[in-house]
Write an enzyme that holds these catalytic residues in place. Structure first.
Site, PDB file in Angstrom:
ATOM      1  N   LYS A 171       0.798  -1.234   0.000  1.00 60.47           N
ATOM      2  CA  LYS A 171       0.000   0.000   0.000  1.00 60.47           C
ATOM      3  C   LYS A 171       0.828   1.281   0.000  1.00 60.47           C
ATOM      4  CE  LYS A 171      -2.087  -1.354   3.727  1.00 60.47           C
ATOM      5  NZ  LYS A 171      -2.977  -1.736   4.832  1.00 60.47           N
ATOM      6  N   ASP A 206      -5.136  -5.522  10.891  1.00 62.36           N
ATOM      7  CA  ASP A 206      -6.425  -4.818  10.994  1.00 62.36           C
ATOM      8  C   ASP A 206      -7.614  -5.760  10.781  1.00 62.36           C
ATOM      9  OD1 ASP A 206      -5.663  -5.131   8.351  1.00 62.36           O
ATOM     10  OD2 ASP A 206      -6.154  -3.091   7.729  1.00 62.36           O
TER      11      ASP A 206
END
Ligand code: BGC
Length: 467
Positions: A171, A206
């Site tokens: 990312k 997450d």
């Protein structure tokens, strides 16, 4: 599908020239995926899941998270958490109130470029310091350490509940000197440099924290998923199926596994439906041939795929009369959020799309046909992402098929799921084609907003309790 008729009226562009229509048909053929094709991808996905549960060093890492507990929802107390996502960092205090309820006191910090490329852990430590000082919570030299849950949304090889080495960045983060090192150590060292009496009680993906936050209020929660800047999922696995697990078997008999599914088809690029526009994105990305699945479905990349298509059309003078702009020529210029607004622009002159093309991208004088084509591009890229998202979901749901015989909750968070119009509907509807109706009705997809923050607090609590 091989003719425009089969593609349907949805992709017919009113007022387009034959050449423009032909180009749109080419795109539709590349981006629309039949159920049959998706079925093949699901099969391969399942095979890769099994391989990842059996041994290390596989395409899907299937990372054992060391989270072997479920909360009851009755636990109470205040816990701290750091949530490092793809774009933001949040520091928070999570107050578990019992009865499945939790409240958050949090502060959000945008990740500056410098943190993304150099100073990440010092930046996180400074944010923790700011949060504690702003709320008068900084422990004095004689106070005990504060325990934090650390949601770290990048792939790590977990070595205990509070240690794990970075496998690689994803990312758009690219901080040198971190791969192969324990991210908790890196953070605790930075905290120490600031003299903060803070310890990391647990480091989690997450997806794991999203799952645990849902589990705090819902005993049926079994899977946590992120469809955001990046993508991944975690689920409770029967530890006997986790053949590569060498540690002692947990009393619960289960462990949450973070699949790191964004890596599906990485390096091989043999199963997913790559178009030239995907290949171009991959080639120019920070991590070529990695995160192949993520690059087709997550928010970090979809705008860029669409930008590649727009340039492909413009270069053939089939869009914007062949014009471009300095902005449009720059990588990442088209944020995925613009696709979301384009896909639902139903105004007669497509004014939201005009705004994006003429103001944001700075290409003046778009025609209505240009804007109609732009809308189709946004829909094709977004809907392919939603259909492909169902692949991972179905593979995970059917992994422990016995779970589908009773109510099961899939907790989902992330900007794509929350904001791309119809993403949730298309994903669920696609998944329903691969799961018998009698089982599909037991599945609840629930938006777990803030899940990764609350969940980190829940896990910090569980880790402290089971120390
Ligand atoms: C990371 C995962 C994370 C996911 C969602 C991916 O890029 O590799 O660890 O869970 O993004 O944030």
């Amino acid at each position: 599908m091989d003719s425009t008729q089969q593609l349907g009226a949805r992709y017919r562009v009113e007022g387009a020239t034959a050449a423009q229509q032909e180009a749109v048909d080419v795109l539709a053929r590349q981006f629309l995926l039949s159920d049959e094709r998706l079925g093949e991808i699901i099969k391969e996905f399942r095979r890769r899941m099994e391989a990842g549960l059996a041994s290390d060093g596989t395409m899907l890492k299937m990372v054992p998270s060391y989270v072997v507990w479920r909360p009851t929802g009755e636990e109470t107390g205040a816990y701290f958490a750091i949530d490092l996502g793809g774009t933001n960092l949040r520091v928070m205090r999570v107050t578990l109130e019992g009865n499945g309820r939790a409240t958050l006191l949090h502060q959000k910090f945008a990740l500056p470029e410098e943190a993304k490329t150099r100073t990440l852990f010092d930046f996180i430590a400074q944010c923790v310091e700011t949060f504690l000082d702003d709320h008068n919570m900084r422990p004095a030299a004689t106070d005990p350490h504060l325990s934090f849950g650390f949601t770290f949304s990048y792939p790590i090889d977990q070595t205990s509940i509070n240690s794990g080495t970075l496998i690689h960045w994803t990312k758009g983060l690219d901080v040198p000197g971190c791969v192969g090192r324990d991210v908790v150590r890196l953070l605790e060292d930075a905290l120490l440099r600031l003299g903060l009496r803070v310890k990391v009680a647990a480091v989690v993906s997450d997806t794991v924290s999203t799952l645990l936050s849902a589990a705090y209020s819902d005993p049926a929660a079994q899977i946590g998923v992120i469809f955001g800047t990046g993508t991944n999922a975690a689920y409770y696995e029967d530890v006997t199926s986790l053949a590569k697990w060498k540690g002692a078997d947990p009393a619960s008999g289960e462990m949450v596994v973070s699949m790191e599914w964004g890596a599906f088809d990485s390096h091989e690029l043999a199963t997913l439906p790559f178009t030239p526009h995907d290949i171009k994105l991959d080639r120019k990305s920070l991590n070529p041939r990695e995160q192949a699945y993520e690059k087709m479905i997550s928010g970090m990349y979809l705008g860029e795929i669409a930008r590649n298509i727009v340039l492909w059309l413009a270069d053939q003078r089939l869009l914007l009369d062949g014009r471009s702009s300095t902005i449009l020529n720059a990588m990442w210029a088209l944020d995925t959020s613009y696709l979301s607004s384009a896909a639902v622009d139903d105004s007669p002159d497509l004014s939201a799309i005009r705004q994006v093309i003429e103001k944001t991208l700075n290409v003046p004088d778009s025609t209505l046909v240009d804007r109609r084509i732009f809308k189709i591009v946004a829909i094709l890229v977004g809907e392919r992402a939603a259909r492909l998202s169902a692949v991972g979901l179905v593979a995970t749901l059917t992994k422990r098929a016995e779970m589908l015989n009773r109510p099961i909750t899939v907790a989902i968070d992330g900007s794509m799921y929350e904001h791309y119009p119809g993403f949730d509907r298309i994903m669920a509807e696609t998944a329903s084609h691969f799961i018998p109706e009698s089982q599909f009705k037991n599945i609840r997809f629930s938006l777990a907003r803030d899940g990764s923050g609350i969940g980190a607090g829940v896990i910090a609590m569980l880790a402290t309790q089971h120390q």
